[in-house]
Design a protein around this motif. Structure first.
Motif, PDB file in Angstrom:
ATOM      1  N   ALA A   1      47.846  51.748  45.087  1.00 41.58           N
ATOM      2  CA  ALA A   1      47.648  52.017  43.437  1.00 41.58           C
ATOM      3  C   ALA A   1      46.535  51.141  43.009  1.00 41.58           C
ATOM      4  CB  ALA A   1      48.802  52.105  42.658  1.00 41.58           C
ATOM      5  N   ARG A   2      46.796  49.659  43.557  1.00 36.80           N
ATOM      6  CA  ARG A   2      45.795  48.818  43.062  1.00 36.80           C
ATOM      7  C   ARG A   2      44.388  49.314  43.572  1.00 36.80           C
ATOM      8  NH1 ARG A   2      47.631  44.102  40.805  1.00 36.80           N
ATOM      9  NH2 ARG A   2      49.864  44.053  40.769  1.00 36.80           N
ATOM     10  N   ARG A   3      44.331  49.680  44.948  1.00 38.71           N
ATOM     11  CA  ARG A   3      43.085  50.077  45.366  1.00 38.71           C
ATOM     12  C   ARG A   3      42.392  51.190  44.804  1.00 38.71           C
ATOM     13  NH1 ARG A   3      44.422  49.046  51.862  1.00 38.71           N
ATOM     14  NH2 ARG A   3      44.353  46.652  51.734  1.00 38.71           N
ATOM     15  N   TYR A   4      43.220  52.070  44.368  1.00 41.95           N
ATOM     16  CA  TYR A   4      42.806  53.516  43.686  1.00 41.95           C
ATOM     17  C   TYR A   4      42.145  52.734  42.438  1.00 41.95           C
ATOM     18  CZ  TYR A   4      42.583  57.893  41.526  1.00 41.95           C
ATOM     19  OH  TYR A   4      42.028  58.873  40.782  1.00 41.95           O
ATOM     20  N   VAL A   5      42.962  52.028  41.528  1.00 40.12           N
ATOM     21  CA  VAL A   5      42.516  51.722  40.165  1.00 40.12           C
ATOM     22  C   VAL A   5      41.181  50.770  40.429  1.00 40.12           C
ATOM     23  CG1 VAL A   5      43.163  50.399  38.335  1.00 40.12           C
ATOM     24  CG2 VAL A   5      44.731  51.710  39.224  1.00 40.12           C
ATOM     25  N   ASN A   6      41.323  49.699  41.533  1.00 37.30           N
ATOM     26  CA  ASN A   6      40.226  49.050  41.747  1.00 37.30           C
ATOM     27  C   ASN A   6      38.944  49.780  42.176  1.00 37.30           C
ATOM     28  OD1 ASN A   6      38.883  46.285  41.420  1.00 37.30           O
ATOM     29  ND2 ASN A   6      39.028  46.169  43.558  1.00 37.30           N
ATOM     30  N   ALA A   7      38.987  50.785  42.846  1.00 35.48           N
ATOM     31  CA  ALA A   7      37.985  51.624  43.029  1.00 35.48           C
ATOM     32  C   ALA A   7      37.070  52.149  42.080  1.00 35.48           C
ATOM     33  CB  ALA A   7      38.403  52.755  44.224  1.00 35.48           C
ATOM     34  N   PHE A   8      37.950  52.719  41.042  1.00 35.56           N
ATOM     35  CA  PHE A   8      37.391  53.240  39.851  1.00 35.56           C
ATOM     36  C   PHE A   8      36.834  52.209  39.078  1.00 35.56           C
ATOM     37  CE2 PHE A   8      37.786  55.199  35.577  1.00 35.56           C
ATOM     38  CZ  PHE A   8      36.642  56.375  35.772  1.00 35.56           C
ATOM     39  N   LEU A   9      37.713  51.211  38.609  1.00 41.41           N
ATOM     40  CA  LEU A   9      37.069  50.189  37.622  1.00 41.41           C
ATOM     41  C   LEU A   9      36.304  49.140  38.006  1.00 41.41           C
ATOM     42  CD1 LEU A   9      40.576  49.520  35.714  1.00 41.41           C
ATOM     43  CD2 LEU A   9      38.605  50.963  35.101  1.00 41.41           C
ATOM     44  N   ASN A  10      36.288  48.901  39.496  1.00 42.31           N
ATOM     45  CA  ASN A  10      35.370  47.758  40.022  1.00 42.31           C
ATOM     46  C   ASN A  10      35.473  46.518  39.648  1.00 42.31           C
ATOM     47  OD1 ASN A  10      33.647  47.314  42.023  1.00 42.31           O
ATOM     48  ND2 ASN A  10      31.744  47.854  40.882  1.00 42.31           N
TER      49      ASN A  10
ATOM     50  N   ARG B   1      44.769  59.393  34.363  1.00 44.28           N
ATOM     51  CA  ARG B   1      44.851  59.450  35.799  1.00 44.28           C
ATOM     52  C   ARG B   1      45.040  57.963  36.355  1.00 44.28           C
ATOM     53  NH1 ARG B   1      40.382  62.443  37.504  1.00 44.28           N
ATOM     54  NH2 ARG B   1      41.610  64.012  36.576  1.00 44.28           N
ATOM     55  N   ILE B   2      44.419  56.906  35.889  1.00 41.15           N
ATOM     56  CA  ILE B   2      44.333  55.489  36.249  1.00 41.15           C
ATOM     57  C   ILE B   2      45.792  55.128  35.851  1.00 41.15           C
ATOM     58  CG2 ILE B   2      43.373  53.418  35.623  1.00 41.15           C
ATOM     59  CD1 ILE B   2      41.564  54.968  37.598  1.00 41.15           C
ATOM     60  N   ILE B   3      46.265  55.517  34.510  1.00 41.06           N
ATOM     61  CA  ILE B   3      47.397  54.785  34.353  1.00 41.06           C
ATOM     62  C   ILE B   3      48.648  55.444  35.077  1.00 41.06           C
ATOM     63  CG2 ILE B   3      48.995  54.496  32.332  1.00 41.06           C
ATOM     64  CD1 ILE B   3      46.825  54.251  30.397  1.00 41.06           C
ATOM     65  N   THR B   4      48.507  56.710  35.383  1.00 42.08           N
ATOM     66  CA  THR B   4      49.570  57.144  36.448  1.00 42.08           C
ATOM     67  C   THR B   4      49.602  56.752  37.561  1.00 42.08           C
ATOM     68  OG1 THR B   4      49.376  59.385  34.902  1.00 42.08           O
ATOM     69  CG2 THR B   4      50.257  59.561  37.252  1.00 42.08           C
ATOM     70  N   HIS B   5      48.380  56.425  38.270  1.00 45.09           N
ATOM     71  CA  HIS B   5      48.418  55.853  39.503  1.00 45.09           C
ATOM     72  C   HIS B   5      48.944  54.254  39.510  1.00 45.09           C
ATOM     73  CE1 HIS B   5      46.696  58.514  42.216  1.00 45.09           C
ATOM     74  NE2 HIS B   5      45.837  59.097  41.487  1.00 45.09           N
ATOM     75  N   ALA B   6      48.457  53.565  38.327  1.00 43.13           N
ATOM     76  CA  ALA B   6      48.714  52.226  38.334  1.00 43.13           C
ATOM     77  C   ALA B   6      50.593  51.971  38.033  1.00 43.13           C
ATOM     78  CB  ALA B   6      48.282  51.705  37.125  1.00 43.13           C
ATOM     79  N   LEU B   7      51.263  53.090  37.651  1.00 46.16           N
ATOM     80  CA  LEU B   7      52.610  52.817  37.615  1.00 46.16           C
ATOM     81  C   LEU B   7      53.332  52.708  38.733  1.00 46.16           C
ATOM     82  CD1 LEU B   7      53.276  55.805  34.846  1.00 46.16           C
ATOM     83  CD2 LEU B   7      53.685  53.312  34.534  1.00 46.16           C
ATOM     84  N   ALA B   8      52.698  53.073  39.979  1.00 43.96           N
ATOM     85  CA  ALA B   8      53.381  53.137  41.283  1.00 43.96           C
ATOM     86  C   ALA B   8      53.448  51.430  41.599  1.00 43.96           C
ATOM     87  CB  ALA B   8      52.847  53.763  42.233  1.00 43.96           C
ATOM     88  N   LYS B   9      52.577  50.708  41.274  1.00 43.25           N
ATOM     89  CA  LYS B   9      52.492  49.290  41.508  1.00 43.25           C
ATOM     90  C   LYS B   9      52.482  48.799  42.664  1.00 43.25           C
ATOM     91  CE  LYS B   9      54.092  46.467  38.123  1.00 43.25           C
ATOM     92  NZ  LYS B   9      55.035  45.532  37.509  1.00 43.25           N
TER      93      LYS B   9
ATOM     94  N   GLU C   1      38.330  43.082  39.551  1.00 40.12           N
ATOM     95  CA  GLU C   1      39.717  42.997  40.033  1.00 40.12           C
ATOM     96  C   GLU C   1      40.571  42.375  38.888  1.00 40.12           C
ATOM     97  OE1 GLU C   1      41.389  40.853  43.472  1.00 40.12           O
ATOM     98  OE2 GLU C   1      39.302  41.599  44.548  1.00 40.12           O
ATOM     99  N   LYS C   2      40.074  41.614  37.971  1.00 35.17           N
ATOM    100  CA  LYS C   2      40.842  41.107  36.845  1.00 35.17           C
ATOM    101  C   LYS C   2      41.368  42.207  35.812  1.00 35.17           C
ATOM    102  CE  LYS C   2      39.051  36.539  36.091  1.00 35.17           C
ATOM    103  NZ  LYS C   2      38.179  35.590  35.023  1.00 35.17           N
ATOM    104  N   LEU C   3      40.427  43.396  35.833  1.00 34.20           N
ATOM    105  CA  LEU C   3      40.951  44.426  34.846  1.00 34.20           C
ATOM    106  C   LEU C   3      41.890  45.218  35.555  1.00 34.20           C
ATOM    107  CD1 LEU C   3      40.568  45.847  32.329  1.00 34.20           C
ATOM    108  CD2 LEU C   3      38.421  47.167  33.231  1.00 34.20           C
ATOM    109  N   THR C   4      41.847  45.262  37.066  1.00 35.15           N
ATOM    110  CA  THR C   4      42.784  46.063  37.674  1.00 35.15           C
ATOM    111  C   THR C   4      44.031  45.463  37.566  1.00 35.15           C
ATOM    112  OG1 THR C   4      41.153  46.666  39.340  1.00 35.15           O
ATOM    113  CG2 THR C   4      43.180  46.921  40.147  1.00 35.15           C
ATOM    114  N   ASN C   5      44.182  44.013  37.714  1.00 36.97           N
ATOM    115  CA  ASN C   5      45.304  43.370  37.489  1.00 36.97           C
ATOM    116  C   ASN C   5      46.209  43.463  36.261  1.00 36.97           C
ATOM    117  OD1 ASN C   5      45.440  42.299  40.298  1.00 36.97           O
ATOM    118  ND2 ASN C   5      44.134  40.389  39.708  1.00 36.97           N
ATOM    119  N   LYS C   6      45.238  43.625  35.165  1.00 39.92           N
ATOM    120  CA  LYS C   6      45.706  43.733  33.905  1.00 39.92           C
ATOM    121  C   LYS C   6      46.411  45.048  33.732  1.00 39.92           C
ATOM    122  CE  LYS C   6      44.427  43.946  29.133  1.00 39.92           C
ATOM    123  NZ  LYS C   6      43.028  43.700  27.947  1.00 39.92           N
ATOM    124  N   VAL C   7      45.418  46.195  34.272  1.00 35.26           N
ATOM    125  CA  VAL C   7      46.047  47.585  34.022  1.00 35.26           C
ATOM    126  C   VAL C   7      47.284  47.798  34.678  1.00 35.26           C
ATOM    127  CG1 VAL C   7      45.461  50.042  34.625  1.00 35.26           C
ATOM    128  CG2 VAL C   7      43.845  48.470  33.559  1.00 35.26           C
TER     129      VAL C   7
END
Length: 119
Positions: free
Chosen positions: A62-71, A50-58, A73-79
């Protein structure tokens, strides 16, 4: 009966289960491959996909969704910038679970949980 129950409870309360899923997915994105039990890998697989699918939108959403889960920012940018673009041609199936031998201490079934190589 378990009609319409799609949750892997993993014998934990919801807050512990949520923390476990976050940590498994974070480690998967950091290292690419982790060793865990088969049931934990199956449960975490849905979150990682689910995280990768959202991150594909770029986009910002999408960044906020990924960051809300991973908490993180460096990892969010990497994903969003490195991991997700590798799977732009795929329609799912970003993770793989390979079963291993059983753990000696408690006879739990172990598995290698990894990201699939880019297409």
């Amino acid at each position: 009966m378990r009609h319409r129950v799609k949750l892997h409870a993993l014998s934990r309360p919801s807050d512990e289960r949520k923390a476990l899923m976050r940590s498994l997915v974070r480690e998967l994105f950091l290292h690419g491959t982790i060793v865990t039990t088969t049931q934990k890998a199956k449960a975490a697989s849905a979150f990682a996909e689910r995280i990768i699918t959202h991150a594909l939108a770029k986009d910002l959403s999408a960044r906020r969704y990924v960051n809300a889960f991973l908490n993180d920012e460096k990892l969010t940018n990497k994903v969003v910038d490195e991991i997700a673009p590798k799977y732009a041609g795929r329609k799912g199936g970003y993770t793989r679970i390979v079963k291993m031998e059983k753990r000696h201490g408690d006879d739990a079934e172990l598995a290698i949980f990894q990201l699939v190589k880019e297409s």
